[in-house]
Write a protein that holds these residues in place. Structure first.
Motif, PDB file in Angstrom:
ATOM      1  N   GLN A 109       0.227  -1.194   0.075  1.00 25.93           N
ATOM      2  CA  GLN A 109       0.413  -0.091   0.038  1.00 25.93           C
ATOM      3  C   GLN A 109       1.099   1.253   0.705  1.00 25.93           C
ATOM      4  O   GLN A 109       0.262   2.323  -0.329  1.00 25.93           O
ATOM      5  CB  GLN A 109      -0.978  -0.187   1.203  1.00 25.93           C
ATOM      6  CG  GLN A 109      -1.657  -1.513   1.397  1.00 25.93           C
ATOM      7  CD  GLN A 109      -3.140  -1.249   2.443  1.00 25.93           C
ATOM      8  OE1 GLN A 109      -2.264  -0.559   3.623  1.00 25.93           O
ATOM      9  NE2 GLN A 109      -4.261  -2.209   2.859  1.00 25.93           N
ATOM     10  N   THR A 121       3.769   1.933  -1.317  1.00 25.65           N
ATOM     11  CA  THR A 121       4.332   2.612  -2.344  1.00 25.65           C
ATOM     12  C   THR A 121       3.635   3.098  -3.488  1.00 25.65           C
ATOM     13  O   THR A 121       4.121   4.229  -4.081  1.00 25.65           O
ATOM     14  CB  THR A 121       5.199   1.576  -3.033  1.00 25.65           C
ATOM     15  OG1 THR A 121       3.922   0.954  -3.476  1.00 25.65           O
ATOM     16  CG2 THR A 121       6.169   1.026  -2.556  1.00 25.65           C
ATOM     17  N   THR A 122       2.201   3.419  -2.951  1.00 24.61           N
ATOM     18  CA  THR A 122       0.990   3.889  -3.957  1.00 24.61           C
ATOM     19  C   THR A 122       0.700   5.265  -2.653  1.00 24.61           C
ATOM     20  O   THR A 122       0.004   6.233  -3.660  1.00 24.61           O
ATOM     21  CB  THR A 122       0.024   2.858  -4.296  1.00 24.61           C
ATOM     22  OG1 THR A 122       0.546   1.702  -5.066  1.00 24.61           O
ATOM     23  CG2 THR A 122      -1.313   3.327  -5.168  1.00 24.61           C
ATOM     24  N   ASP A 123       0.651   4.849  -1.441  1.00 23.49           N
ATOM     25  CA  ASP A 123       0.184   6.198  -1.187  1.00 23.49           C
ATOM     26  C   ASP A 123       0.796   6.830  -1.353  1.00 23.49           C
ATOM     27  O   ASP A 123       0.242   8.480  -1.043  1.00 23.49           O
ATOM     28  CB  ASP A 123      -0.317   5.873   0.578  1.00 23.49           C
ATOM     29  CG  ASP A 123      -1.522   4.717   0.526  1.00 23.49           C
ATOM     30  OD1 ASP A 123      -2.670   4.995  -0.603  1.00 23.49           O
ATOM     31  OD2 ASP A 123      -1.784   4.389   1.478  1.00 23.49           O
ATOM     32  N   ASN A 168       3.655   7.441  -3.521  1.00 26.47           N
ATOM     33  CA  ASN A 168       4.288   7.493  -4.714  1.00 26.47           C
ATOM     34  C   ASN A 168       5.673   7.093  -4.676  1.00 26.47           C
ATOM     35  O   ASN A 168       6.255   7.735  -5.028  1.00 26.47           O
ATOM     36  CB  ASN A 168       3.971   8.935  -5.369  1.00 26.47           C
ATOM     37  CG  ASN A 168       4.049   8.727  -7.117  1.00 26.47           C
ATOM     38  OD1 ASN A 168       3.460   7.690  -7.822  1.00 26.47           O
ATOM     39  ND2 ASN A 168       4.417  10.302  -7.846  1.00 26.47           N
ATOM     40  N   SER A 226       8.546   4.277  -5.714  1.00 22.88           N
ATOM     41  CA  SER A 226       9.364   3.546  -7.252  1.00 22.88           C
ATOM     42  C   SER A 226       9.910   2.221  -6.497  1.00 22.88           C
ATOM     43  O   SER A 226       9.914   2.548  -5.266  1.00 22.88           O
ATOM     44  CB  SER A 226      10.213   4.276  -8.579  1.00 22.88           C
ATOM     45  OG  SER A 226      11.161   4.264  -7.202  1.00 22.88           O
TER      46      SER A 226
END
Length: 439
Positions: free
Chosen positions: A56, A58-60, A62, A64
């Motif tokens: 979760q 890395t998406t929250d 941003n 890489s």
């Protein structure tokens, strides 16, 4: 009340242990090993739960794959900086106070990681976590040399290190559950709850260590005088065959550097799998966080069985090198097959299970090699040096896998790299003279 010591026969090297000796070591193991395993379960959980947070985080934020890999691995730079000083301090002030301090401090840092919002903050908190935890693992390896001679230490080290696998068995489903159930609660993301909830046990267990752990045999009031005399005589007899080298000599020893390279190779495999296993499982087509957590427990559960059985064989035969090298080869084969079967969840899990069994089995048995010839302050420095240099692979491995994954858009190259290091470590282990380590 302890009864007065009476003369005890000291069996020769080839004599079987007496029933009194066996009963004494069982008593020691029941007292020490469960507590040490509990310590390592929570330690390893705090070290690698970032692999689940990544699902979760890395998406929250941003982040890489390369940023994640660098952040996961930078833990080991902090670990490297304070490892040797920490172990020397432990040898001088005692394990009880120092291990308790280590555990409480890393629990606090782990919990504070929930407030990370930028890559730089992520790097800083991972570095601080490494500083806080430095000295824990080599400290326990050193601590076991205070209680067990070489012919028993391999098995005890394995029981202690099965905590890595148990952490995977417990931590996988637990982390998946926290991510899925707590996500959004109180306005926090699931990965924030993950760091908070899994940091608390480290502090609590650290307090337990302070009140329960005994620094040395002489301070163990739960042993009788006869039991203490037997244990101390066995340790003294083994130490008499070792040379307590000055710290400077240890740090320049070719043997110690060889051990560091062997351990580096195995740690490459360990953290390549530990930090990326949830991502690899997800890539096979599994999307549910809880299911990923449950599946990730399978390789670690199988590894517990393999670690215990192989360690028992090594202690019974008093052969160390091939008991390290063959599991390393099995780990390499599993990593390669995980690439070949990457798009089939069942086959990929089979390969990852073989890889995890092989990689984790090498680690405790590896430590029977350097502890066979290091003693005293030299052992404290040597074990810490081997662990700190070896754990630089903990920095390189996740970063290299992440960089290769981002560069190639696949896990293949990273797994091949890890397999090559496992083979290298196995070959180097076989090159160690048998007379030095088969005791």
């Amino acid at each position: 009340m302890s009864r007065p010591a009476s003369p005890l026969p000291h069996p020769g090297a080839g004599a079987p242990p007496s029933s009194f000796e066996e009963a004494t070591y069982r008593k020691v193991s029941k007292r020490l090993v469960p507590l040490l395993m509990l310590c390592y379960v929570v330690a390893y959980l705090d070290r690698v739960n970032v692999g689940f947070a990544k699902l979760q985080m890395t998406t929250d934020l941003n982040l890489s794959d390369a940023v994640y890999g660098l952040g996961a691995g930078i833990f080991f730079l902090g670990y490297f900086v304070f490892e040797i000083p920490s172990n020397v301090i432990l040898h001088r002030v005692g394990a009880r106070v120092w291990i308790a301090r280590i555990m409480a401090s890393w629990g606090v840092v782990s919990m504070l990681t929930m407030f990370v919002t930028t890559p730089t903050m992520f790097y800083v908190m991972r570095f601080l976590l490494g500083l806080a935890e430095a000295g824990f693992f080599p400290g326990i390896i050193l601590y076991l040399t205070y209680w067990y001679p070489a012919n028993r230490r391999g098995r005890m080290t394995t029981w202690f290190m099965t905590a890595i696998a148990l952490s995977g068995v417990i931590g996988g489903p637990l982390s998946g559950y926290i991510l899925k159930t707590f996500n959004g609660m109180n306005g926090w993301h699931g990965w924030q709850w993950l760091f908070l909830l899994e940091g608390i046990p480290s502090i609590l267990v650290g307090v337990l260590v302070f009140f329960v752990l005994d620094d040395r045999i002489a301070k163990a009031t739960w042993l009788t005088d006869d039991e203490r005399a037997l244990l101390e005589r066995n340790i003294a007899a083994e130490d008499a065959e070792k040379h307590d080298m000055p710290i400077g000599a240890v740090l320049s020893s070719a043997r110690v550097w060889l051990m560091s390279l062997i351990y580096f190779s195995f740690v490459m495999g360990l953290y390549g799998v530990s930090f990326w296993l949830p991502t690899i499982i997800k890539a096979t087509g599994v999307s549910d966080s809880l299911l990923i957590g449950l599946l990730s427990a399978i390789p670690f559960a199988a590894a517990v069985i393999a670690m215990v059985l192989v360690a028992r064989s090594a202690d019974r035969s008093r052969e160390r090198r091939w008991h390290v090298a063959l599991p390393a080869l099995a780990g390499a084969i599993g990593l390669v097959l995980s690439v070949a079967w990457a798009h089939n969840t069942v086959l990929a899990m089979t390969a990852l299970t073989l890889a995890t069994m092989g990689i984790l089995t090498t680690l405790p048995l590896f430590w029977s090699l350097p502890t066979s010839f290091l003693a005293g302050t030299g052992a404290a420095a040597g074990i810490a040096m081997i662990n700190s240099l070896g754990n630089l692979a903990g920095f390189l491995s996740p970063y290299a896998v992440g960089w290769l994954k981002q560069a190639t858009a696949a896990n293949d190259s990273g797994m091949y790299m890890l397999a090559a290091f496992m083979i290298l470590g196995g070959l180097l282990a076989v090159s160690v003279p048998a007379r030095l380590v088969n005791k």
